[in-house]
Design a protein around this motif. Structure first.
Motif, mmCIF file in Angstrom:
data_model
loop_
_atom_site.group_PDB
_atom_site.id
_atom_site.type_symbol
_atom_site.label_atom_id
_atom_site.label_comp_id
_atom_site.label_asym_id
_atom_site.label_seq_id
_atom_site.Cartn_x
_atom_site.Cartn_y
_atom_site.Cartn_z
ATOM 1 N N UNK A 1 -16.024 6.158 13.010
ATOM 2 C CA UNK A 1 -16.761 5.111 13.465
ATOM 3 C C UNK A 1 -16.940 3.710 12.632
ATOM 4 N N UNK A 2 -15.801 3.428 12.252
ATOM 5 C CA UNK A 2 -15.392 2.151 11.414
ATOM 6 C C UNK A 2 -14.599 1.453 12.365
ATOM 7 N N UNK A 3 -15.129 0.250 13.137
ATOM 8 C CA UNK A 3 -14.265 -0.178 14.201
ATOM 9 C C UNK A 3 -13.107 -1.064 13.382
ATOM 10 N N UNK A 4 -13.325 -1.421 12.044
ATOM 11 C CA UNK A 4 -12.134 -2.161 11.471
ATOM 12 C C UNK A 4 -10.729 -1.322 11.175
ATOM 13 N N UNK A 5 -10.871 -0.020 11.337
ATOM 14 C CA UNK A 5 -9.572 0.612 11.299
ATOM 15 C C UNK A 5 -8.618 0.717 12.275
ATOM 16 N N UNK A 6 -9.147 0.074 13.501
ATOM 17 C CA UNK A 6 -8.303 -0.274 14.703
ATOM 18 C C UNK A 6 -7.248 -1.188 14.409
ATOM 19 N N UNK A 7 -7.693 -2.259 13.441
ATOM 20 C CA UNK A 7 -6.614 -2.884 13.041
ATOM 21 C C UNK A 7 -5.841 -2.664 11.786
ATOM 22 N N UNK A 8 -6.553 -2.168 10.847
ATOM 23 C CA UNK A 8 -5.964 -1.862 9.420
ATOM 24 C C UNK A 8 -6.630 -0.731 8.843
ATOM 25 N N UNK A 9 -5.814 0.395 8.593
ATOM 26 C CA UNK A 9 -6.749 1.726 8.314
ATOM 27 C C UNK A 9 -7.153 1.404 6.801
ATOM 28 N N UNK A 10 -6.290 1.150 5.768
ATOM 29 C CA UNK A 10 -6.923 0.914 4.299
ATOM 30 C C UNK A 10 -7.857 -0.142 4.151
ATOM 31 N N UNK A 11 -7.595 -1.092 4.985
ATOM 32 C CA UNK A 11 -8.446 -2.517 4.941
ATOM 33 C C UNK A 11 -9.863 -1.929 5.530
ATOM 34 N N UNK A 12 -10.025 -0.979 6.552
ATOM 35 C CA UNK A 12 -11.157 -0.575 7.004
ATOM 36 C C UNK A 12 -12.002 0.151 6.071
ATOM 37 N N UNK A 13 -11.283 0.981 5.228
ATOM 38 C CA UNK A 13 -12.039 1.715 4.153
ATOM 39 C C UNK A 13 -12.497 0.824 3.343
ATOM 40 N N UNK A 14 -11.986 -0.140 3.127
ATOM 41 C CA UNK A 14 -12.551 -1.220 2.133
ATOM 42 C C UNK A 14 -13.734 -1.926 2.329
ATOM 43 N N UNK A 15 -13.594 -2.293 3.807
ATOM 44 C CA UNK A 15 -14.669 -2.960 4.518
ATOM 45 C C UNK A 15 -15.964 -1.967 4.534
ATOM 46 N N UNK A 16 -15.629 -0.750 4.879
ATOM 47 C CA UNK A 16 -17.029 0.135 5.311
ATOM 48 C C UNK A 16 -17.377 0.505 4.005
ATOM 49 N N UNK A 17 -17.007 0.473 2.713
ATOM 50 C CA UNK A 17 -17.479 0.760 1.580
ATOM 51 C C UNK A 17 -17.592 2.138 1.464
ATOM 52 N N UNK A 18 -16.675 3.070 1.863
ATOM 53 C CA UNK A 18 -16.614 4.502 2.007
ATOM 54 C C UNK A 18 -15.862 4.722 0.434
ATOM 55 N N UNK A 19 -16.399 5.346 -0.437
ATOM 56 C CA UNK A 19 -15.798 5.554 -1.788
ATOM 57 C C UNK A 19 -14.556 6.090 -1.747
ATOM 58 N N UNK A 20 -13.553 5.814 -2.543
ATOM 59 C CA UNK A 20 -12.312 6.166 -2.796
ATOM 60 C C UNK A 20 -11.632 5.955 -3.971
ATOM 61 N N UNK A 21 -10.804 6.733 -4.290
ATOM 62 C CA UNK A 21 -9.886 6.567 -5.573
ATOM 63 C C UNK A 21 -8.338 6.566 -5.330
ATOM 64 N N UNK A 22 -7.427 5.821 -6.100
ATOM 65 C CA UNK A 22 -6.318 5.847 -5.964
ATOM 66 C C UNK A 22 -5.451 6.612 -6.987
ATOM 67 N N UNK A 23 -4.358 7.219 -6.879
ATOM 68 C CA UNK A 23 -3.735 8.047 -8.013
ATOM 69 C C UNK A 23 -2.415 7.204 -7.938
ATOM 70 N N UNK A 24 -1.681 7.008 -9.014
ATOM 71 C CA UNK A 24 -0.293 6.551 -9.025
ATOM 72 C C UNK A 24 0.950 7.576 -8.373
ATOM 73 N N UNK A 25 1.558 6.788 -7.727
ATOM 74 C CA UNK A 25 2.671 7.393 -7.092
ATOM 75 C C UNK A 25 4.201 6.322 -6.810
ATOM 76 N N UNK A 26 5.257 7.025 -6.916
ATOM 77 C CA UNK A 26 6.201 6.141 -6.694
ATOM 78 C C UNK A 26 6.783 6.215 -5.140
#
Length: 313
Positions: A171-196
């Motif tokens: 229900x976040x309109x911004x994921x239509x243009x960019x998925x990770x950017x939409x999550x940042x914009x929506x302020x949905x909580x997230x964590x990042x883990x290191x990978x290669x």
């Protein structure tokens, strides 16, 4: 039986790499996780025939065929919306078809999700396999993105989304243009883990300079109002600096300490800077106001308009 995990893979003319990716998933994903997993492949209106799809050792495979080519990010938005509405599961794993998202890292995403069950888990790149030229331009893109938005983005599409956050996300309109950017914009909580980042399994990358620029613009567009305000503040600051310099120049001329013709030339040039800054500021104000008032596209409400059919393998 409803799967616990669904792996969402958007692809366009990458059938060979996709088959190799499925082989790697069968080999590298933990047995208990694999047994509770289904695959959803979003075919972004490929112009090439699929041929035989590699056998998957999980529960089932579905191919969502789109009417037209929409691009990687929109294919992800449609796939997430389809899963949210029509395929009950506990968690969705988003990954690319080319193999650069290593299947062995799915295990790390699942483990991290157990630690943070209410957050989206991203795979953060600690090492990249691309050429130096690509990495230089990618670094420039990240720098510009930070200056325009005040945000830092160090991850791509490879992620795990729990069901509760999936219902928020579609229900976040911004994921239509960019998925990770939409999550940042929506302020949905997230964590990042290191990978290669892995290497492409087959074929050639479709990411060229033009594609990279378009990708960068689509990411910035998600936070366009924030970027516009920051540019507006910069424009106002430039105008104030130019006006201050004009005042100093006129003061020096009044004190008869300026070279003839120099003061008027510099003052005229700075007045042009002030006028341009004013026009840019005016344009940005109207752009932000329009963005705030226009109706937003909600993926989960309109995704079905783009799906031609769903094939069960």
């Amino acid at each position: 039986m409803a799967p616990k995990y669904v792996i969402l893979i958007p692809q366009y003319n990458d059938w060979e790499a996709l088959n190799l990716l499925i082989q790697r998933i069968n080999q590298d994903v933990a047995t208990d996780t694999l047994a509770a997993t289904s695959l959803v492949i979003v075919d972004d209106c490929s112009s090439q025939e699929a041929g035989k799809i590699e056998s998957f050792k999980g529960q089932r495979v579905q191919i969502v065929r789109l009417y037209r080519n929409l691009g990687h990010q929109r294919a992800i938005a449609i796939g997430l919306s389809y899963i949210a509405k029509e395929l009950p599961c506990e968690k969705v794993i988003v990954m690319d078809a080319d193999g650069e998202d290593a299947p062995k890292d799915i295990n790390a995403l699942v483990d991290a999700s157990e630690k943070w069950p209410d957050k989206v888990i991203f795979a953060q790149r600690t090492k990249r396999q691309e050429s130096i030229v690509f990495r230089v331009f990618y670094g420039i893109y990240k720098f510009i993105f930070r200056q325009l938005t005040g945000k830092v983005i160090t991850f791509g599409n490879f992620s795990l989304v729990p069901q509760r956050r999936l219902q928020n996300l579609v229900r976040v309109s911004e994921i239509w243009n960019n998925f990770p950017g939409g999550i940042i914009r929506s302020r949905i909580p997230y964590e990042a883990i290191p990978t290669e980042r892995g290497k492409r399994l087959a074929g050639e990358s479709k990411m060229n300079f033009v594609s990279l620029v378009l990708h960068g613009l689509s990411t910035v567009s998600v936070l366009i109002d924030v970027a516009a305000v920051r540019i507006l503040i910069f424009s106002i600051g430039m105008s104030l600096v130019a006006l201050f310099i004009i005042f100093v120049v006129l003061f020096l001329k009044w004190m008869n300490d300026a070279t003839p013709g120099w003061a008027s030339t510099l003052s005229s040039a700075l007045l042009i800077v002030v006028l341009q800054s004013f026009l840019i500021s005016l344009f940005l104000v109207f752009m932000v106001l329009q963005y705030r008032t226009q109706q937003q596209f909600i993926p989960v409400l309109q995704y079905r308009d783009f799906i031609e059919k769903v094939e069960e393998l």
